[in-house]
Design a protein around this motif. Structure first.
Motif, mmCIF file in Angstrom:
data_model
loop_
_atom_site.group_PDB
_atom_site.id
_atom_site.type_symbol
_atom_site.label_atom_id
_atom_site.label_comp_id
_atom_site.label_asym_id
_atom_site.label_seq_id
_atom_site.Cartn_x
_atom_site.Cartn_y
_atom_site.Cartn_z
ATOM 1 N N HIS A 77 0.617 -1.180 0.047
ATOM 2 C CA HIS A 77 -0.311 0.143 -0.077
ATOM 3 C C HIS A 77 0.644 0.804 0.009
ATOM 4 O O HIS A 77 2.144 0.962 0.192
ATOM 5 N N HIS A 79 0.388 5.768 0.659
ATOM 6 C CA HIS A 79 -0.510 6.806 1.138
ATOM 7 C C HIS A 79 0.453 8.067 0.354
ATOM 8 O O HIS A 79 1.355 8.417 0.541
ATOM 9 N N HIS A 80 -0.332 8.831 -0.179
ATOM 10 C CA HIS A 80 -0.409 10.183 -1.123
ATOM 11 C C HIS A 80 -0.674 11.097 0.192
ATOM 12 O O HIS A 80 -1.960 11.927 0.419
ATOM 13 N N TYR A 101 -5.053 10.204 -0.477
ATOM 14 C CA TYR A 101 -5.029 9.451 -1.640
ATOM 15 C C TYR A 101 -4.192 8.202 -1.381
ATOM 16 O O TYR A 101 -2.696 8.314 -1.223
ATOM 17 N N ALA A 102 -4.498 6.819 -0.963
ATOM 18 C CA ALA A 102 -4.215 5.858 -1.130
ATOM 19 C C ALA A 102 -4.471 4.291 -2.346
ATOM 20 O O ALA A 102 -5.536 4.755 -2.658
ATOM 21 N N ARG A 103 -3.319 3.858 -2.754
ATOM 22 C CA ARG A 103 -3.634 2.739 -3.458
ATOM 23 C C ARG A 103 -3.322 1.085 -2.569
ATOM 24 O O ARG A 103 -2.107 1.705 -1.641
ATOM 25 N N GLU A 105 -3.386 -3.018 -2.369
ATOM 26 C CA GLU A 105 -3.659 -4.614 -2.902
ATOM 27 C C GLU A 105 -3.672 -5.478 -2.101
ATOM 28 O O GLU A 105 -2.344 -6.149 -1.074
ATOM 29 N N GLN A 111 -7.698 -4.683 -4.438
ATOM 30 C CA GLN A 111 -7.032 -3.222 -5.443
ATOM 31 C C GLN A 111 -7.834 -2.767 -5.030
ATOM 32 O O GLN A 111 -9.921 -2.632 -5.357
ATOM 33 N N ILE A 112 -7.363 -1.705 -3.914
ATOM 34 C CA ILE A 112 -8.094 -0.387 -4.192
ATOM 35 C C ILE A 112 -7.436 0.933 -3.833
ATOM 36 O O ILE A 112 -6.513 0.819 -4.068
ATOM 37 N N THR A 113 -8.992 1.658 -4.616
ATOM 38 C CA THR A 113 -7.869 3.000 -4.088
ATOM 39 C C THR A 113 -8.846 4.241 -3.677
ATOM 40 O O THR A 113 -10.170 4.054 -3.584
ATOM 41 N N VAL A 114 -8.649 4.960 -2.942
ATOM 42 C CA VAL A 114 -9.262 5.695 -1.632
ATOM 43 C C VAL A 114 -9.082 7.113 -1.795
ATOM 44 O O VAL A 114 -7.464 7.530 -1.711
ATOM 45 N N HIS A 115 -9.490 7.486 -1.501
ATOM 46 C CA HIS A 115 -9.572 9.382 -1.407
ATOM 47 C C HIS A 115 -10.271 9.917 -0.831
ATOM 48 O O HIS A 115 -11.807 9.662 0.017
#
Length: 155
Positions: A77, A79-80, A101-103, A105, A111-115
């Motif tokens: 993972h 995190h930005h 903003y994070a990705r 697996e 896989q996930i993407t979060v804002h």
């Protein structure tokens, strides 16, 4: 305290608050630094990710256990974090907000993407500023992605 000393203290506090925020995410992204993560929180601190389909974890042990499980669930993972700002600062209490903003697996290949936005309540302790309450909420719909990735963490 003189006006100049007061201004310097405010600047130092703002930098220290942002540093706690950044230190937390730096520790999380190692996927192993459990001590670094809990060191950012007060002993009774709350890590509230209930808007993401999980729950609020209270105290160092619950927070540590959550992250140990999250790291076990996850291949990678990142995190930005951005736009951190202090919203209030009065004496030994402060609040701040930032965005992430994070990705990730999971070990299952999911896989996930979060804002998200992060609202933080801080307290000044003998060892510096610490997170008293960390609240993470989605900026875009997430569905059940986070809770599915960490399904055993919500017990």
């Amino acid at each position: 305290m003189t006006t100049i000393e007061q201004r310097l203290q405010i600047l130092e506090d703002h930098i220290a608050l942002e540093r706690v925020f950044q230190s937390y995410y730096a520790a999380v992204d190692t996927m192993s630094d459990l001590d670094g993560i809990v060191a950012c929180f007060t002993e009774d601190g709350v890590f509230d990710v209930s808007p993401l389909g999980l729950k609020a974890f209270k105290g160092h042990q619950e927070i540590r256990d959550f992250f140990a499980g999250a790291f076990a669930d996850t291949k990678w993972h990142v995190h930005h974090v951005t736009n951190f700002r202090v919203l209030s600062l009065e004496g030994d209490q402060a609040t701040g907000r930032g965005y992430v903003y994070a990705r990730a697996e999971g070990k299952t290949g999911m896989q996930i993407t979060v804002h998200c936005y992060i609202d933080v309540q801080y307290v000044r302790t003998a060892s510096g500023w610490k997170i008293k309450h960390f609240y993470e909420g989605p900026l875009v719909p997430l569905g059940d992605a986070v809770s599915e990735l960490h399904q055993h963490q919500n017990g």
